[in-house]
Design a protein around this motif. Structure first.
Motif, PDB file in Angstrom:
ATOM      1  N   CYS A   1       0.825  -1.211   0.000  1.00  0.00           N
ATOM      2  CA  CYS A   1       0.000   0.000   0.000  1.00  0.00           C
ATOM      3  C   CYS A   1       0.854   1.255   0.000  1.00  0.00           C
ATOM      4  CB  CYS A   1      -0.888   0.042   1.241  1.00  0.00           C
ATOM      5  SG  CYS A   1      -1.881  -1.425   1.493  1.00  0.00           S
ATOM      6  N   ASP A   2       0.345   2.319  -0.609  1.00  0.00           N
ATOM      7  CA  ASP A   2       0.985   3.625  -0.553  1.00  0.00           C
ATOM      8  C   ASP A   2       0.779   4.185   0.852  1.00  0.00           C
ATOM      9  OD1 ASP A   2       0.798   6.749  -0.846  1.00  0.00           O
ATOM     10  OD2 ASP A   2       1.937   6.018  -2.573  1.00  0.00           O
TER      11      ASP A   2
ATOM     12  N   ARG B   1       1.152   7.258   1.959  1.00  0.00           N
ATOM     13  CA  ARG B   1       0.504   8.568   1.985  1.00  0.00           C
ATOM     14  C   ARG B   1      -0.994   8.489   1.695  1.00  0.00           C
ATOM     15  NH1 ARG B   1      -0.416  11.955  -2.019  1.00  0.00           N
ATOM     16  NH2 ARG B   1       0.910  10.788  -3.430  1.00  0.00           N
ATOM     17  N   THR B   2      -1.380   7.726   0.665  1.00  0.00           N
ATOM     18  CA  THR B   2      -2.781   7.703   0.233  1.00  0.00           C
ATOM     19  C   THR B   2      -3.556   6.480   0.726  1.00  0.00           C
ATOM     20  OG1 THR B   2      -2.325   6.510  -1.817  1.00  0.00           O
ATOM     21  CG2 THR B   2      -2.181   8.939  -1.885  1.00  0.00           C
ATOM     22  N   GLY B   3      -2.856   5.419   1.109  1.00  0.00           N
ATOM     23  CA  GLY B   3      -3.519   4.176   1.489  1.00  0.00           C
ATOM     24  C   GLY B   3      -3.904   3.311   0.298  1.00  0.00           C
ATOM     25  N   ARG B   4      -3.644   3.774  -0.919  1.00  0.00           N
ATOM     26  CA  ARG B   4      -3.991   3.018  -2.124  1.00  0.00           C
ATOM     27  C   ARG B   4      -3.288   1.660  -2.118  1.00  0.00           C
ATOM     28  NH1 ARG B   4      -3.218   6.219  -7.214  1.00  0.00           N
ATOM     29  NH2 ARG B   4      -5.462   6.404  -7.140  1.00  0.00           N
TER      30      ARG B   4
END
Length: 122
Positions: A96-97, A99-102
């Motif tokens: 997961c990213d 910063r964004t949680g993507r």
């Protein structure tokens, strides 16, 4: 969370040298944009291998199979996290990213867990 790490721009070049994969979408921001991406992306196989390296003992299966689902590319530079949980007795991971949680990738194992053989007293 198992691990958190940076994916610098130079990582794709280091991976290309060992893998032989010199695809320009991994190595050059401008060329990656010309292919419709927002910038250079890290190799999917690097993402999978790095996420497994976070805690490799979980991947020890006897006759097991690793399934991976790539959802979104990791744009470099990035900071990503490897998360793990159990689902019906099966270890599952996500990259997961931070910063964004993507979620960029899921991986899960099927098969029997490798168990040490029980010793029989003599």
């Amino acid at each position: 969370m198992l691990a958190e790490f940076d994916v610098p721009l130079g990582m794709a070049w280091r991976y290309a040298r060992v893998s032989g994969d010199y695809n320009p979408i991994h190595l050059n921001q401008r060329l990656a944009r010309s292919f419709g991406l927002r910038g250079a992306i890290i190799h999917g196989m690097w993402s999978l291998a790095r996420s497994l390296a976070a805690a490799p003992e979980c991947a020890s299966l006897s006759g097991g199979r690793l399934t991976t689902q790539f959802l979104t590319p990791v744009l470099m530079p990035a900071r990503v996290a490897v998360k793990q949980w159990m689902d019906e007795g099966t270890p599952r991971r996500a990259l997961c990213d931070v910063r964004t949680g993507r979620v960029h990738m899921y991986a899960w194992w099927t098969g029997e867990r490798a168990m040490p053989e029980a010793s029989t007293p003599i």
